[in-house]
Scaffold this motif. Structure first.
Motif, PDB file in Angstrom:
ATOM      1  N   ARG A 120      46.326 -16.380  81.356  1.00 43.50           N
ATOM      2  CA  ARG A 120      47.524 -17.180  81.095  1.00 43.50           C
ATOM      3  C   ARG A 120      47.185 -18.636  80.793  1.00 43.50           C
ATOM      4  O   ARG A 120      47.883 -19.288  80.002  1.00 43.50           O
ATOM      5  CB  ARG A 120      48.484 -17.070  82.276  1.00 43.50           C
ATOM      6  CG  ARG A 120      49.187 -15.709  82.354  1.00 43.50           C
ATOM      7  CD  ARG A 120      50.121 -15.617  83.533  1.00 43.50           C
ATOM      8  NE  ARG A 120      49.399 -15.632  84.782  1.00 43.50           N
ATOM      9  CZ  ARG A 120      49.839 -16.203  85.898  1.00 43.50           C
ATOM     10  NH1 ARG A 120      50.990 -16.853  85.918  1.00 43.50           N
ATOM     11  NH2 ARG A 120      49.125 -16.167  87.000  1.00 43.50           N
ATOM     12  N   ASP A 179      46.180 -18.623  77.239  1.00 44.79           N
ATOM     13  CA  ASP A 179      47.388 -18.390  76.445  1.00 44.79           C
ATOM     14  C   ASP A 179      48.239 -19.658  76.370  1.00 44.79           C
ATOM     15  O   ASP A 179      48.808 -19.969  75.314  1.00 44.79           O
ATOM     16  CB  ASP A 179      48.198 -17.255  77.077  1.00 44.79           C
ATOM     17  CG  ASP A 179      49.044 -16.507  76.065  1.00 44.79           C
ATOM     18  OD1 ASP A 179      48.597 -16.368  74.910  1.00 44.79           O
ATOM     19  OD2 ASP A 179      50.152 -16.073  76.415  1.00 44.79           O
ATOM     20  N   ALA A 180      48.310 -20.386  77.477  1.00 43.22           N
ATOM     21  CA  ALA A 180      49.075 -21.639  77.495  1.00 43.22           C
ATOM     22  C   ALA A 180      48.474 -22.639  76.522  1.00 43.22           C
ATOM     23  O   ALA A 180      49.202 -23.378  75.839  1.00 43.22           O
ATOM     24  CB  ALA A 180      49.099 -22.220  78.908  1.00 43.22           C
ATOM     25  N   TYR A 181      47.142 -22.672  76.456  1.00 40.19           N
ATOM     26  CA  TYR A 181      46.487 -23.577  75.497  1.00 40.19           C
ATOM     27  C   TYR A 181      46.810 -23.175  74.059  1.00 40.19           C
ATOM     28  O   TYR A 181      47.157 -24.024  73.234  1.00 40.19           O
ATOM     29  CB  TYR A 181      44.976 -23.580  75.704  1.00 40.19           C
ATOM     30  CG  TYR A 181      44.260 -24.355  74.612  1.00 40.19           C
ATOM     31  CD1 TYR A 181      44.256 -25.741  74.617  1.00 40.19           C
ATOM     32  CD2 TYR A 181      43.648 -23.691  73.553  1.00 40.19           C
ATOM     33  CE1 TYR A 181      43.638 -26.456  73.600  1.00 40.19           C
ATOM     34  CE2 TYR A 181      43.036 -24.388  72.541  1.00 40.19           C
ATOM     35  CZ  TYR A 181      43.029 -25.779  72.565  1.00 40.19           C
ATOM     36  OH  TYR A 181      42.435 -26.468  71.545  1.00 40.19           O
ATOM     37  N   VAL A 182      46.692 -21.877  73.771  1.00 39.65           N
ATOM     38  CA  VAL A 182      46.913 -21.388  72.409  1.00 39.65           C
ATOM     39  C   VAL A 182      48.322 -21.743  71.923  1.00 39.65           C
ATOM     40  O   VAL A 182      48.513 -22.182  70.787  1.00 39.65           O
ATOM     41  CB  VAL A 182      46.700 -19.862  72.345  1.00 39.65           C
ATOM     42  CG1 VAL A 182      47.143 -19.301  70.997  1.00 39.65           C
ATOM     43  CG2 VAL A 182      45.232 -19.520  72.606  1.00 39.65           C
ATOM     44  N   HIS A 183      49.305 -21.565  72.805  1.00 43.28           N
ATOM     45  CA  HIS A 183      50.710 -21.752  72.412  1.00 43.28           C
ATOM     46  C   HIS A 183      51.272 -23.113  72.834  1.00 43.28           C
ATOM     47  O   HIS A 183      52.465 -23.359  72.632  1.00 43.28           O
ATOM     48  CB  HIS A 183      51.558 -20.630  73.006  1.00 43.28           C
ATOM     49  CG  HIS A 183      51.164 -19.270  72.530  1.00 43.28           C
ATOM     50  ND1 HIS A 183      51.386 -18.827  71.252  1.00 43.28           N
ATOM     51  CD2 HIS A 183      50.514 -18.252  73.166  1.00 43.28           C
ATOM     52  CE1 HIS A 183      50.915 -17.598  71.117  1.00 43.28           C
ATOM     53  NE2 HIS A 183      50.374 -17.225  72.257  1.00 43.28           N
ATOM     54  N   LYS A 184      50.410 -23.961  73.431  1.00 44.11           N
ATOM     55  CA  LYS A 184      50.869 -25.269  73.910  1.00 44.11           C
ATOM     56  C   LYS A 184      52.101 -25.099  74.810  1.00 44.11           C
ATOM     57  O   LYS A 184      53.100 -25.813  74.686  1.00 44.11           O
ATOM     58  CB  LYS A 184      51.186 -26.193  72.728  1.00 44.11           C
ATOM     59  CG  LYS A 184      49.999 -26.477  71.823  1.00 44.11           C
ATOM     60  CD  LYS A 184      48.934 -27.275  72.556  1.00 44.11           C
ATOM     61  CE  LYS A 184      47.777 -27.678  71.642  1.00 44.11           C
ATOM     62  NZ  LYS A 184      46.849 -26.568  71.386  1.00 44.11           N
ATOM     63  N   ASP A 185      52.020 -24.117  75.695  1.00 49.13           N
ATOM     64  CA  ASP A 185      53.149 -23.708  76.536  1.00 49.13           C
ATOM     65  C   ASP A 185      53.043 -24.378  77.910  1.00 49.13           C
ATOM     66  O   ASP A 185      52.303 -23.918  78.790  1.00 49.13           O
ATOM     67  CB  ASP A 185      53.132 -22.184  76.678  1.00 49.13           C
ATOM     68  CG  ASP A 185      54.384 -21.637  77.353  1.00 49.13           C
ATOM     69  OD1 ASP A 185      55.014 -22.367  78.128  1.00 49.13           O
ATOM     70  OD2 ASP A 185      54.712 -20.462  77.083  1.00 49.13           O
TER      71      ASP A 185
END
Length: 213
Positions: A130, A133-139
């Motif tokens: 996660r 994933d947060a980095y990839v989507h800037k979430d």
């Protein structure tokens, strides 16, 4: 000039995602090898630790080149500096996956794993997944969820310790094995810490504010 720099920023993102996928795959393979007693796979992961190290050096060189050759604005500077911090934590996760495999190949792990061990391993892997994933989507919201999950991994670490202590009471001959399992659990706890660090730097790269400030 700006278009060229934007292309470099995009390339940096791609390399970060590649390193994240590599690290994620490494820790997943390490835990699977541990749970299935696949010593050949554990040895391969241990001996392949240099692959993550090489990727870290590659991304680090890219970041330094961008800082020296370009004139990044504040947003770009945050992206590059956060990347430099994150790859350090990713490399540490790779090291800990290798250390887990090193212990596995020593041959001391014979009996079933502690009750909470699988849950702790899965929670740590989930944090890494996660955080990347947060980095990839800037979430930012996902990054915050990762940070909160660190308490779950810490609690499971305490549960594993309690399992091991209880097991030792009836089987004092298992001391060496229990110590190895405790060390592996500690590596998993540290993996959770590094995933938390990655999530915090994701927040910084988007907002410009780090949690420790």
């Amino acid at each position: 000039m700006r278009k060229h720099f934007d292309d470099q920023i995009a390339q940096l993102g791609e390399q970060m995602m590649a390193m994240g996928a590599l690290v994620e795959n490494t820790i997943e393979r390490a835990i699977r090898a541990l749970q299935t007693d696949d010593m050949a796979e554990a040895a391969a992961i241990r001996d392949g630790d240099h692959i993550v190290d090489e990727k870290e050096r590659e991304v680090e060189a890219m970041c330094i080149h961008m800082l020296l050759q370009q004139q990044p604005v504040a947003r770009d500077l945050r992206t590059i500096s956060a990347a430099l911090k994150m790859i350090t934590d990713m490399e540490r996760i790779g090291d800990q996956a290798s250390d887990i495999c090193e212990i596995a190949t020593m041959g001391h792990l014979r009996s079933p794993r502690p009750e909470h061990f699988a849950s702790m391993a899965q929670a740590a892997i989930s944090m890494v997944h996660r955080a990347i994933d947060a980095y990839v989507h800037k979430d930012i919201e996902l990054a915050k969820q990762v940070e909160l999950s660190d308490d779950i991994v810490d609690a499971l670490f305490n549960d594993v310790k309690a399992d091991l202590i209880a097991g030792l009471r009836g089987h004092p001959d298992r001391t060496e094995e229990c110590l190895d399992l405790l060390m592996i659990a500690k590596y998993l706890e540290r993996i959770g810490d590094h995933a938390t660090n990655i999530a915090e730097w994701v927040e910084f790269s988007v907002t410009g504010v780090h949690k420790e400030e």
